[in-house]
Design an enzyme around this catalytic site. Sequence first.
Site, short mmCIF file in Angstrom:
data_model
loop_
_atom_site.label_atom_id
_atom_site.label_comp_id
_atom_site.label_asym_id
_atom_site.label_seq_id
_atom_site.Cartn_x
_atom_site.Cartn_y
_atom_site.Cartn_z
CG ASP A 90 -0.39 0.15 2.52
OD1 ASP A 90 0.79 -0.21 2.69
OD2 ASP A 90 -1.08 0.62 3.44
CE1 TYR A 134 7.72 3.82 0.92
CE2 TYR A 134 7.48 5.18 -1.04
CZ TYR A 134 8.13 4.17 -0.35
OH TYR A 134 9.21 3.54 -0.92
#
Length: 224
Positions: free
Chosen positions: A64, A66
Amino acid sequence: MAAITNDWLDEIGQEFKKLYYKELYEFVRNEYKTNIIYPEADDIFNAFHYTPLKDVKVVILGQDPYHNKGQAHGLCFSVKPGVVTPPSLVNIYKELESDLGCKIPNNGYLEKWARQGVLMLNTVLTVRAGQANSHKDKGWEIFTDAVIEAVNRQDRPIVFILWGSPARRKKTMLNNPKHLILESPHPSPLSAYRGFFGNKHFSKTNGFLEDNNISPIDWQIEDI
């Protein structure tokens, strides 16, 4: 969310009409209204904007985005210019230096790779600030699985680079004998020494592309 407008629509356009995506869209829209969400809404689909399906040579799968301010901009592992290079990307650069002799640059901005045909795809495309995996299991995985399946169907040689357990679990979806699958532990400091370092995935990728008369990737990121 900036809409996808290029040739990806031919392969994944039906996803936008499905119930799960409508529910995902409403969830994400509400999240942007009520929380700080990364990346910026117009950057969510940058991986598709920068790398049309017809140009895909390599797929790098991330997890996913940052979740710290200013980092995510829609390409896995990449950060915007001027942002400190994250630890996993530092290790990717170290492997590039060892494998191909690439100089370690002063930035983590990987748009150059995307523009050459490297689809830099996170399996989840949005995240709450400071909360890793906060948009997990909301529907993004169904969408990005459809993307992976669309690339798998392409009738030409493509390299899939799978780093870490979540990415490696996608291997079962990849059944096209024309493609090359490369997998190893994740470049995170927690796992890089378990087999990411020394995997030579960058030279193996270019060797495979050249063997199939496809121009290799120039992996060198220039200083800014």
